[in-house]
Design a protein around this motif. Structure first.
Motif, PDB file in Angstrom:
ATOM      1  N   SER A 163     -36.427   2.878  -7.777  1.00 34.87           N
ATOM      2  CA  SER A 163     -37.456   3.643  -7.857  1.00 34.87           C
ATOM      3  C   SER A 163     -38.678   2.463  -7.278  1.00 34.87           C
ATOM      4  O   SER A 163     -39.057   1.830  -8.046  1.00 34.87           O
ATOM      5  CB  SER A 163     -37.968   4.069  -9.168  1.00 34.87           C
ATOM      6  N   ILE A 164     -39.057   2.575  -5.972  1.00 34.64           N
ATOM      7  CA  ILE A 164     -39.990   1.730  -5.533  1.00 34.64           C
ATOM      8  C   ILE A 164     -41.186   2.555  -4.793  1.00 34.64           C
ATOM      9  O   ILE A 164     -40.979   3.420  -3.818  1.00 34.64           O
ATOM     10  CB  ILE A 164     -39.243   0.890  -4.328  1.00 34.64           C
ATOM     11  N   SER A 165     -42.249   2.030  -5.212  1.00 34.24           N
ATOM     12  CA  SER A 165     -43.547   2.691  -4.513  1.00 34.24           C
ATOM     13  C   SER A 165     -43.945   2.470  -3.204  1.00 34.24           C
ATOM     14  O   SER A 165     -43.767   1.171  -2.640  1.00 34.24           O
ATOM     15  CB  SER A 165     -44.698   2.199  -5.358  1.00 34.24           C
ATOM     16  N   LEU A 166     -44.261   3.245  -2.206  1.00 34.91           N
ATOM     17  CA  LEU A 166     -44.349   3.102  -0.915  1.00 34.91           C
ATOM     18  C   LEU A 166     -45.493   2.499  -0.843  1.00 34.91           C
ATOM     19  O   LEU A 166     -45.911   1.328   0.136  1.00 34.91           O
ATOM     20  CB  LEU A 166     -44.456   4.728  -0.176  1.00 34.91           C
ATOM     21  N   GLN A 167     -46.598   2.711  -1.718  1.00 33.39           N
ATOM     22  CA  GLN A 167     -47.881   2.055  -1.451  1.00 33.39           C
ATOM     23  C   GLN A 167     -47.630   0.327  -2.038  1.00 33.39           C
ATOM     24  O   GLN A 167     -48.381  -0.384  -1.132  1.00 33.39           O
ATOM     25  CB  GLN A 167     -49.018   2.698  -2.393  1.00 33.39           C
ATOM     26  N   ASP A 168     -47.071   0.304  -2.885  1.00 35.22           N
ATOM     27  CA  ASP A 168     -46.538  -1.366  -3.219  1.00 35.22           C
ATOM     28  C   ASP A 168     -45.872  -1.979  -2.015  1.00 35.22           C
ATOM     29  O   ASP A 168     -46.429  -3.059  -1.889  1.00 35.22           O
ATOM     30  CB  ASP A 168     -45.565  -1.465  -4.231  1.00 35.22           C
ATOM     31  N   GLY A 202     -42.158  11.127  -2.674  1.00 38.97           N
ATOM     32  CA  GLY A 202     -43.082  10.115  -2.168  1.00 38.97           C
ATOM     33  C   GLY A 202     -42.526   8.590  -2.784  1.00 38.97           C
ATOM     34  O   GLY A 202     -43.112   7.584  -2.586  1.00 38.97           O
ATOM     35  N   ILE A 203     -41.428   8.511  -3.561  1.00 37.17           N
ATOM     36  CA  ILE A 203     -40.866   7.363  -3.949  1.00 37.17           C
ATOM     37  C   ILE A 203     -39.478   6.921  -3.232  1.00 37.17           C
ATOM     38  O   ILE A 203     -38.725   7.845  -3.071  1.00 37.17           O
ATOM     39  CB  ILE A 203     -40.460   7.303  -5.463  1.00 37.17           C
ATOM     40  N   ILE A 204     -39.400   5.521  -2.806  1.00 34.49           N
ATOM     41  CA  ILE A 204     -38.307   5.154  -2.200  1.00 34.49           C
ATOM     42  C   ILE A 204     -37.182   4.995  -3.322  1.00 34.49           C
ATOM     43  O   ILE A 204     -37.316   4.306  -4.532  1.00 34.49           O
ATOM     44  CB  ILE A 204     -38.372   3.789  -1.636  1.00 34.49           C
ATOM     45  N   ARG A 205     -35.964   5.953  -3.118  1.00 33.54           N
ATOM     46  CA  ARG A 205     -35.008   5.824  -4.097  1.00 33.54           C
ATOM     47  C   ARG A 205     -33.691   4.970  -3.619  1.00 33.54           C
ATOM     48  O   ARG A 205     -33.147   4.565  -4.259  1.00 33.54           O
ATOM     49  CB  ARG A 205     -34.324   7.397  -4.073  1.00 33.54           C
ATOM     50  N   GLN A 206     -33.348   5.086  -2.267  1.00 31.15           N
ATOM     51  CA  GLN A 206     -32.318   4.290  -1.775  1.00 31.15           C
ATOM     52  C   GLN A 206     -32.602   4.043  -0.299  1.00 31.15           C
ATOM     53  O   GLN A 206     -33.614   4.576   0.327  1.00 31.15           O
ATOM     54  CB  GLN A 206     -31.114   5.091  -1.600  1.00 31.15           C
ATOM     55  N   ALA A 207     -31.928   2.906   0.138  1.00 32.26           N
ATOM     56  CA  ALA A 207     -32.045   2.544   1.888  1.00 32.26           C
ATOM     57  C   ALA A 207     -30.856   1.786   2.034  1.00 32.26           C
ATOM     58  O   ALA A 207     -30.170   1.082   1.459  1.00 32.26           O
ATOM     59  CB  ALA A 207     -33.293   1.484   1.798  1.00 32.26           C
ATOM     60  N   THR A 208     -30.401   2.164   3.345  1.00 29.46           N
ATOM     61  CA  THR A 208     -29.322   1.331   3.832  1.00 29.46           C
ATOM     62  C   THR A 208     -29.632   0.937   5.422  1.00 29.46           C
ATOM     63  O   THR A 208     -30.661   1.158   5.925  1.00 29.46           O
ATOM     64  CB  THR A 208     -28.170   2.338   4.103  1.00 29.46           C
ATOM     65  N   SER A 209     -28.814   0.083   5.856  1.00 33.45           N
ATOM     66  CA  SER A 209     -29.128  -0.638   6.972  1.00 33.45           C
ATOM     67  C   SER A 209     -27.738  -1.142   7.728  1.00 33.45           C
ATOM     68  O   SER A 209     -27.000  -1.220   7.059  1.00 33.45           O
ATOM     69  CB  SER A 209     -29.896  -1.857   6.845  1.00 33.45           C
ATOM     70  N   THR A 210     -27.833  -1.192   8.850  1.00 29.79           N
ATOM     71  CA  THR A 210     -26.487  -1.638   9.565  1.00 29.79           C
ATOM     72  C   THR A 210     -26.789  -3.220   9.903  1.00 29.79           C
ATOM     73  O   THR A 210     -25.792  -3.789  10.483  1.00 29.79           O
ATOM     74  CB  THR A 210     -26.265  -0.816  10.909  1.00 29.79           C
ATOM     75  N   ASP A 211     -27.890  -3.653   9.546  1.00 28.70           N
ATOM     76  CA  ASP A 211     -28.104  -5.249   9.586  1.00 28.70           C
ATOM     77  C   ASP A 211     -26.988  -5.838   8.418  1.00 28.70           C
ATOM     78  O   ASP A 211     -27.166  -5.420   7.226  1.00 28.70           O
ATOM     79  CB  ASP A 211     -29.381  -5.673   9.168  1.00 28.70           C
ATOM     80  N   GLY A 212     -25.961  -6.405   8.841  1.00 27.21           N
ATOM     81  CA  GLY A 212     -24.904  -7.191   8.002  1.00 27.21           C
ATOM     82  C   GLY A 212     -25.639  -7.599   6.821  1.00 27.21           C
ATOM     83  O   GLY A 212     -25.167  -7.693   5.616  1.00 27.21           O
ATOM     84  N   ARG A 213     -26.732  -8.528   6.798  1.00 28.99           N
ATOM     85  CA  ARG A 213     -27.084  -9.238   5.876  1.00 28.99           C
ATOM     86  C   ARG A 213     -27.903  -8.540   4.711  1.00 28.99           C
ATOM     87  O   ARG A 213     -28.379  -8.739   3.877  1.00 28.99           O
ATOM     88  CB  ARG A 213     -28.200 -10.416   6.594  1.00 28.99           C
ATOM     89  N   GLU A 214     -28.421  -7.169   5.209  1.00 27.40           N
ATOM     90  CA  GLU A 214     -28.951  -6.063   4.226  1.00 27.40           C
ATOM     91  C   GLU A 214     -28.157  -5.396   3.501  1.00 27.40           C
ATOM     92  O   GLU A 214     -28.281  -4.400   2.829  1.00 27.40           O
ATOM     93  CB  GLU A 214     -30.035  -5.302   4.928  1.00 27.40           C
TER      94      GLU A 214
END
Length: 379
Positions: free
Chosen positions: A143-148, A45-57
């Motif tokens: 380590s980012i809280s989904l609720q936050d 239930g914790i965000i561990r990683q995130a990727t995006s095809t948006d170049g600025r991200e």
């Protein structure tokens, strides 16, 4: 283990994230809207990683924005990374071009902003796969809280509502309004210098590599302080009688929003895929949730430059302009097209246009190909 698929207009992402947090879900959440795709890795239930095809991200662009690496260093790191599975951040740390503390700071920002941006989506698709736990080609997990994130998204929604009353779309423009206030910070001063009335907000975002929310916040504050004033989109200041010069076609113009869906359908029915995608891109800069434009981008956006032609653009080719910049200033381009156009100088090759650009490689290739097809550029 299992899968969940759905549409964001039926199952809002904000509600799903709260459920995943309560259930302490582990897995991969894929999101797609138009030609933008995101992946969010969850663990308990914790965000561990995130990727995006948006170049600025992407990490490299954010490191440039933070001022933590130089373009030349990033270019060399990307070249060294090619053909390997080594994460970019790890490679930069090993090369002593970046320290671990700064890398982790940017990774946390990157992951958080990737999710916060997705929470603004009103349309799109989602797919949850609980059998996938992590992408090993990414840098250290965060380590980012989904609720936050959910709470912050609600606060941002209120801010967006206030900002949209002053800055309705990314196709609006701003220019300096009288005397420039003293004591501007470096970011605001650069924004004022770039606000000539010629660039749209979308173009400013690419030029500065700023994410939309932060760009709109700064521009909004500068407008409130009286440093900048808002101008209408370019389409609204060109009269019907002015027409277009020889470097473009009437079909390239952005149609009134009420006719946009009809024109998209007509272009696709006539198999004019390139024009349909170009029109969809301009529509989305004014209305990011335009359903039919998003459908066009989702179906054709990523590879549309290959759909109508088998021409292969060599990365070593050097584009050169066939029209004067004065004439080109009167042509309606998307923000990405304008960004690439301003960097075509007869010296940079296609590979150099791609390197360190906030625009994905496929988009740069598509844009260059479209310029050649329209007779604006020669290779």
């Amino acid at each position: 283990m299992g899968n969940l698929k759905g549409d964001l207009d039926v199952l809002p992402l904000s509600e799903l994230l709260l459920t995943l947090s309560r259930c302490r879900t582990t897995g991969r959440l894929r999101l797609e809207r138009g030609d933008v795709r995101k992946e969010i890795q969850l663990q308990d239930g914790i965000i561990r990683q995130a990727t995006s095809t948006d170049g600025r991200e992407k990490l490299g662009q954010l490191l440039l924005n933070y001022g933590y690496v130089k373009e030349d260093h990033l270019r060399l790191a990307l070249q060294a990374q090619a053909g390997t599975t080594t994460p970019l951040g790890m490679l930069l740390v090993r090369s002593r071009l970046l320290d671990t503390e700064r890398l982790n700071r940017v990774l946390n920002f990157k992951t958080r902003e990737c999710v916060l941006d997705a929470l603004e989506w009103r349309t799109g698709t989602l797919e949850l796969d609980t059998s996938v736990t992590r992408n090993t080609e990414l840098d250290a997990p965060t380590s980012i809280s989904l609720q936050d994130v959910h709470s912050e998204a609600q606060s941002r929604a209120n801010m967006w509502s206030e900002m949209r009353r002053v800055l309705p779309t990314a196709r609006h423009r701003v220019e300096v309004n009288g005397a420039i206030p003293v004591n501007l910070n470096t970011t605001d001063l650069r924004l004022v210098e770039l606000s000539t009335g010629m660039r749209t907000l979308a173009e400013l975002a690419l030029e500065t590599r700023m994410l939309d929310f932060y760009l709109f916040v700064r521009i909004f504050e500068l407008v409130k302080r009286g440093a900048l004033r808002v101008l209408p989109p370019t389409e609204e200041v060109l009269s019907e009688e002015e027409g277009w010069n020889d470097v473009t076609e009437p079909s390239q113009r952005l149609a009134p929003v009420k006719d946009a869906s009809t024109q998209l359908r007509e272009l696709l029915a006539a198999r004019r895929v390139h024009e349909a995608v170009a029109k969809a891109r301009r529509i989305l800069e004014a209305d990011p949730n335009h359903t039919e434009a998003l459908a066009v981008m989702s179906t054709y956006g990523a590879d549309e430059w290959r759909v109508e032609s088998r021409v292969t653009i060599a990365r070593e080719a050097v584009p050169r302009l066939l029209a004067s910049r004065r004439d080109l200033a009167r042509v309606m381009f998307t923000s990405k097209e304008r960004y690439v156009l301003e960097r075509i100088d007869g010296q940079r090759n296609v590979a150099q246009l791609i390197q360190t650009s906030p625009i994905p490689e496929a988009d740069v290739m598509r844009i260059v190909h479209a310029f050649v097809e329209r007779g604006l550029v020669a290779l």
